[in-house]
Design a protein around this motif. Sequence first.
Motif, PDB file in Angstrom:
ATOM      1  N   MET A   1      11.987  -1.488  -1.844  1.00 19.10           N
ATOM      2  CA  MET A   1      11.187  -0.477  -2.163  1.00 19.10           C
ATOM      3  C   MET A   1       9.819  -0.582  -3.058  1.00 19.10           C
ATOM      4  O   MET A   1       9.744  -1.009  -4.182  1.00 19.10           O
ATOM      5  N   ASP A   2       8.556  -0.268  -2.266  1.00 20.78           N
ATOM      6  CA  ASP A   2       7.282  -0.422  -3.277  1.00 20.78           C
ATOM      7  C   ASP A   2       7.212   0.880  -4.119  1.00 20.78           C
ATOM      8  O   ASP A   2       7.212   1.943  -3.352  1.00 20.78           O
ATOM      9  N   TYR A   3       6.699   0.890  -5.151  1.00 21.90           N
ATOM     10  CA  TYR A   3       6.256   2.042  -6.101  1.00 21.90           C
ATOM     11  C   TYR A   3       5.011   1.763  -6.225  1.00 21.90           C
ATOM     12  O   TYR A   3       4.576   0.419  -6.991  1.00 21.90           O
ATOM     13  N   ARG A   4       3.864   2.501  -6.286  1.00 20.75           N
ATOM     14  CA  ARG A   4       2.366   2.532  -6.172  1.00 20.75           C
ATOM     15  C   ARG A   4       2.015   3.631  -7.318  1.00 20.75           C
ATOM     16  O   ARG A   4       2.511   4.780  -7.061  1.00 20.75           O
ATOM     17  N   ILE A   5       1.118   3.275  -8.193  1.00 24.63           N
ATOM     18  CA  ILE A   5       0.574   4.224  -9.056  1.00 24.63           C
ATOM     19  C   ILE A   5      -0.555   4.806  -8.213  1.00 24.63           C
ATOM     20  O   ILE A   5      -1.480   4.001  -8.038  1.00 24.63           O
ATOM     21  N   GLU A   6      -0.580   5.927  -7.957  1.00 25.51           N
ATOM     22  CA  GLU A   6      -1.612   6.651  -7.376  1.00 25.51           C
ATOM     23  C   GLU A   6      -2.753   7.136  -8.114  1.00 25.51           C
ATOM     24  O   GLU A   6      -3.723   7.268  -7.886  1.00 25.51           O
ATOM     25  N   VAL A   7      -2.283   8.038  -8.849  1.00 26.45           N
ATOM     26  CA  VAL A   7      -3.150   8.891  -9.975  1.00 26.45           C
ATOM     27  C   VAL A   7      -2.797   8.738 -11.323  1.00 26.45           C
ATOM     28  O   VAL A   7      -1.455   9.089 -11.431  1.00 26.45           O
ATOM     29  N   VAL A   8      -3.558   8.790 -12.344  1.00 28.27           N
ATOM     30  CA  VAL A   8      -3.151   9.143 -13.663  1.00 28.27           C
ATOM     31  C   VAL A   8      -3.992  10.176 -14.088  1.00 28.27           C
ATOM     32  O   VAL A   8      -5.331  10.413 -13.884  1.00 28.27           O
ATOM     33  N   THR A   9      -3.364  11.260 -14.794  1.00 30.42           N
ATOM     34  CA  THR A   9      -4.321  12.460 -15.217  1.00 30.42           C
ATOM     35  C   THR A   9      -4.571  12.252 -16.665  1.00 30.42           C
ATOM     36  O   THR A   9      -3.793  11.988 -17.662  1.00 30.42           O
ATOM     37  N   LEU A  10      -5.791  12.444 -17.060  1.00 28.07           N
ATOM     38  CA  LEU A  10      -6.533  12.625 -18.315  1.00 28.07           C
ATOM     39  C   LEU A  10      -6.687  13.863 -18.828  1.00 28.07           C
ATOM     40  O   LEU A  10      -7.292  14.785 -17.838  1.00 28.07           O
ATOM     41  N   PRO A  11      -6.483  14.198 -20.149  1.00 31.84           N
ATOM     42  CA  PRO A  11      -6.836  15.521 -20.561  1.00 31.84           C
ATOM     43  C   PRO A  11      -8.372  15.461 -21.167  1.00 31.84           C
ATOM     44  O   PRO A  11      -8.639  14.824 -22.025  1.00 31.84           O
TER      45      PRO A  11
END
Length: 140
Positions: A1-11
Amino acid sequence: MDYRIEVVTLPVSDVDASLAFYRALGFSVDVDYHPRDGFRVVQVTPPGSACSIQFGEGLTDAAPGSARANYLVVDDLEAAHRELVANGIKVDDIQHKEPIDTWAGGLGAGLDPERRPYASMAELADPDGNTWTLQEINNR
């Protein structure tokens, strides 16, 4: 299973100031969605990246500027540094890990003399103080 980081939220505190900053970094604007008062999501992507960042209103309760130690990786740190400065971005001077073989946090001025991957970096921050390390990795 591949896990990809799609988006990171910045405050952030000022969505428009952040949008202008990330545009000046050369990020493309993927989404600017504002369906109602109190909610807005802006998603931007660095050139060549499979991962995006998002910021806006109503996305997180984290304090603006609290995102630390984010990395932007480039093949040529000198060229990236020149480009960002030319675009009005404040970027700290380039530094390198020293001594690299037994690195314990020391930094020397300029690029790593051997241009080793992960050895050279420069710091920058967005308008709220979310920090980024611009790092040279040229062996991929």
